[in-house]
Write a protein that holds these residues in place. Structure first.
Motif, PDB file in Angstrom:
ATOM      1  N   GLU A   1       0.827  -1.210   0.000  1.00 37.07           N
ATOM      2  CA  GLU A   1       0.000   0.000   0.000  1.00 37.07           C
ATOM      3  C   GLU A   1       0.865   1.265   0.000  1.00 37.07           C
ATOM      4  O   GLU A   1       0.754   2.113   0.896  1.00 37.07           O
ATOM      5  CB  GLU A   1      -0.952  -0.015   1.201  1.00 37.07           C
ATOM      6  CG  GLU A   1      -1.863  -1.235   1.195  1.00 37.07           C
ATOM      7  CD  GLU A   1      -3.138  -1.042   2.000  1.00 37.07           C
ATOM      8  OE1 GLU A   1      -3.555   0.110   2.166  1.00 37.07           O
ATOM      9  OE2 GLU A   1      -3.710  -2.048   2.433  1.00 37.07           O
ATOM     10  N   PRO A   2       1.715   1.416  -1.007  1.00 33.19           N
ATOM     11  CA  PRO A   2       2.687   2.512  -0.991  1.00 33.19           C
ATOM     12  C   PRO A   2       2.092   3.902  -1.117  1.00 33.19           C
ATOM     13  O   PRO A   2       2.752   4.880  -0.785  1.00 33.19           O
ATOM     14  CB  PRO A   2       3.582   2.194  -2.197  1.00 33.19           C
ATOM     15  CG  PRO A   2       2.682   1.438  -3.126  1.00 33.19           C
ATOM     16  CD  PRO A   2       1.821   0.598  -2.230  1.00 33.19           C
ATOM     17  N   THR A   3       0.851   4.012  -1.592  1.00 33.40           N
ATOM     18  CA  THR A   3       0.296   5.354  -1.810  1.00 33.40           C
ATOM     19  C   THR A   3      -0.876   5.675  -0.892  1.00 33.40           C
ATOM     20  O   THR A   3      -1.524   6.705  -1.064  1.00 33.40           O
ATOM     21  CB  THR A   3      -0.171   5.517  -3.272  1.00 33.40           C
ATOM     22  OG1 THR A   3      -1.238   4.602  -3.533  1.00 33.40           O
ATOM     23  CG2 THR A   3       0.966   5.273  -4.242  1.00 33.40           C
ATOM     24  N   THR A   4      -1.150   4.815   0.086  1.00 35.37           N
ATOM     25  CA  THR A   4      -2.268   5.079   0.987  1.00 35.37           C
ATOM     26  C   THR A   4      -2.066   6.405   1.715  1.00 35.37           C
ATOM     27  O   THR A   4      -1.040   6.640   2.344  1.00 35.37           O
ATOM     28  CB  THR A   4      -2.408   3.952   2.023  1.00 35.37           C
ATOM     29  OG1 THR A   4      -2.733   2.748   1.348  1.00 35.37           O
ATOM     30  CG2 THR A   4      -3.517   4.272   3.027  1.00 35.37           C
ATOM     31  N   GLY A   5      -3.045   7.288   1.617  1.00 32.35           N
ATOM     32  CA  GLY A   5      -3.005   8.561   2.301  1.00 32.35           C
ATOM     33  C   GLY A   5      -2.230   9.658   1.603  1.00 32.35           C
ATOM     34  O   GLY A   5      -2.151  10.768   2.116  1.00 32.35           O
ATOM     35  N   LEU A   6      -1.634   9.376   0.442  1.00 36.39           N
ATOM     36  CA  LEU A   6      -0.861  10.399  -0.250  1.00 36.39           C
ATOM     37  C   LEU A   6      -1.763  11.319  -1.075  1.00 36.39           C
ATOM     38  O   LEU A   6      -2.848  10.936  -1.504  1.00 36.39           O
ATOM     39  CB  LEU A   6       0.162   9.750  -1.182  1.00 36.39           C
ATOM     40  CG  LEU A   6       1.257   8.887  -0.545  1.00 36.39           C
ATOM     41  CD1 LEU A   6       2.296   8.535  -1.592  1.00 36.39           C
ATOM     42  CD2 LEU A   6       1.912   9.594   0.627  1.00 36.39           C
ATOM     43  N   ASP A   7      -1.271  12.533  -1.311  1.00 35.86           N
ATOM     44  CA  ASP A   7      -2.001  13.448  -2.174  1.00 35.86           C
ATOM     45  C   ASP A   7      -1.890  12.973  -3.620  1.00 35.86           C
ATOM     46  O   ASP A   7      -1.016  12.168  -3.955  1.00 35.86           O
ATOM     47  CB  ASP A   7      -1.448  14.872  -2.038  1.00 35.86           C
ATOM     48  CG  ASP A   7      -0.017  14.963  -2.493  1.00 35.86           C
ATOM     49  OD1 ASP A   7       0.210  15.183  -3.694  1.00 35.86           O
ATOM     50  OD2 ASP A   7       0.887  14.800  -1.648  1.00 35.86           O
ATOM     51  N   PRO A   8      -2.788  13.418  -4.515  1.00 32.00           N
ATOM     52  CA  PRO A   8      -2.817  12.904  -5.890  1.00 32.00           C
ATOM     53  C   PRO A   8      -1.495  13.022  -6.646  1.00 32.00           C
ATOM     54  O   PRO A   8      -1.103  12.100  -7.350  1.00 32.00           O
ATOM     55  CB  PRO A   8      -3.915  13.748  -6.556  1.00 32.00           C
ATOM     56  CG  PRO A   8      -4.829  14.109  -5.433  1.00 32.00           C
ATOM     57  CD  PRO A   8      -3.934  14.315  -4.245  1.00 32.00           C
TER      58      PRO A   8
END
Length: 348
Positions: free
Chosen positions: A167-174
């Motif tokens: 889940e490397p992009t969970t919670g990241l901005d677009p």
């Protein structure tokens, strides 16, 4: 990039099981990831994705079953597995008092990289993940997106051929998410095999050559995104009506196709006749005295695949955190909760 079938698969799991007391977190998972592909492991929080990855990366011992990674048994040859893989976990602990440079140098020492090669390798990776300007800043000042990119650089220091991204992009901005996607594609184009766990449908659709959908510790569907979406068949007509008219609307929709699981507050049907049948549905709802607040017709998506296989929809494809990726300290580590389930169905 997918290698020929004659090449040995770098990730193979057979009947993988992991219990935590009476809880079966993973219940008989079979996986085979081919050399040179991006394999998407899709499911909601608590489905068993991260537990499976931790077994494949030797951080947890299986309760039952077997697995080999990079040709090595994850239990009997754990040290060889660790030397062969890169791992970027969702909850990776990165010392906030150290700088990006210091962490990369420490990681190099741990992997036995020759001292003469460390500086060049670290500089290359920092540039690659866009952190050159922040290399001498303490990690505690990094945003969530910057930490994820540093974690990716750390996982690549020893040039692994197999990379696990949990889940490397969970919670990241677009923008941070798109940047990381681009780097994953580039790594894969250079020959790295990637197993990517995610709860984001768009992420799996954009990146993965093949996907496996896991729910309650069991894999319920596997295949390419195109194959899985095609198997769903009819597009989904979604409507929103008032709660008082939901029962009448459901009865009316059922005349036009199979009802499909939806998010709370909406109703869905697999519209066999496609777009040409929308007018008939609207007319039937009007005749039944149902007032439609919103209506949309969607071609089959991975969300529909997930709903077909499990009986509920997966939340995670929507908007992410909007925290500033360049200056704000990390505050976006939490992941979105999943919606209530409406029952579940195994793959056909």
């Amino acid at each position: 990039m997918i290698a020929s079938a004659s090449q040995k698969s770098p990730i193979v799991a057979r009947g993988l099981v992991r219990h935590f007391g009476d809880v079966k977190a993973v219940d008989g998972v079979d996986l085979e990831v081919h050399a040179g592909e991006i394999f998407g492991f899709l499911g909601p929080n608590g489905a068993g994705k991260s537990t499976t990855v931790r077994m494949l990366t030797t951080l947890l011992k299986p309760t039952a079953g077997t697995a080999t990674v990079a040709g090595f048994d994850v239990v009997k040859q754990a040290d060889s597995v660790r030397r062969s893989i890169g791992v970027a976990l969702q909850d990776a602990a990165i010392d906030p008092l150290m700088t990006g440079n210091e962490l990369l140098e420490l990681q190099s020492v741990l992997y036995g990289i020759p001292a003469g090669s460390v500086r060049q390798r670290a500089d290359e990776l920092l540039e690659r993940v866009g952190l050159t300007a922040a290399a001498d800043r303490r990690v505690g000042t990094y945003s969530g997106g910057m930490r994820r990119r540093l974690d990716l650089a750390l996982s690549l220091i020893h040039q692994p051929t197999v990379l696990f991204l949990d889940e490397p992009t969970t919670g990241l901005d677009p923008m941070s998410r798109i940047t990381l996607w681009e780097e994953v594609r580039r790594l894969n184009s250079e020959g790295t095999t990637v197993l990517l766990t995610t709860q984001y449908l768009e992420e799996a659709d954009q990146l993965a050559d093949r996907v496996a959908i896991i729910d309650h510790g069991v894999i319920v569907q596997q295949g390419t995104p195109t194959e899985l979406k095609a198997a769903v068949g009819a597009p989904t007509l979604l409507i929103t009506v008032s709660a008082s008219q939901a029962e009448q609307a459901t009865s009316t929709l059922s005349r036009f196709g199979e009802l499909r699981p939806t998010a709370e507050g909406s109703l869905g049907v697999g519209l066999v006749g496609g777009a040409r049948q929308v007018t008939d549905v609207v007319r039937a709802l009007d005749e039944a005295g149902v007032s439609v607040h919103h209506l949309e017709l969607n071609e089959p998506s991975l969300d529909d695949v997930f709903a077909e296989a499990t009986g509920h929809r997966l939340e995670g494809a929507g908007a992410s955190s909007s925290n500033d990726d360049d200056v704000s300290p990390a505050a976006e580590d939490g992941s979105e909760p999943t919606r209530g389930r409406r029952g579940r169905r195994r793959s056909r």
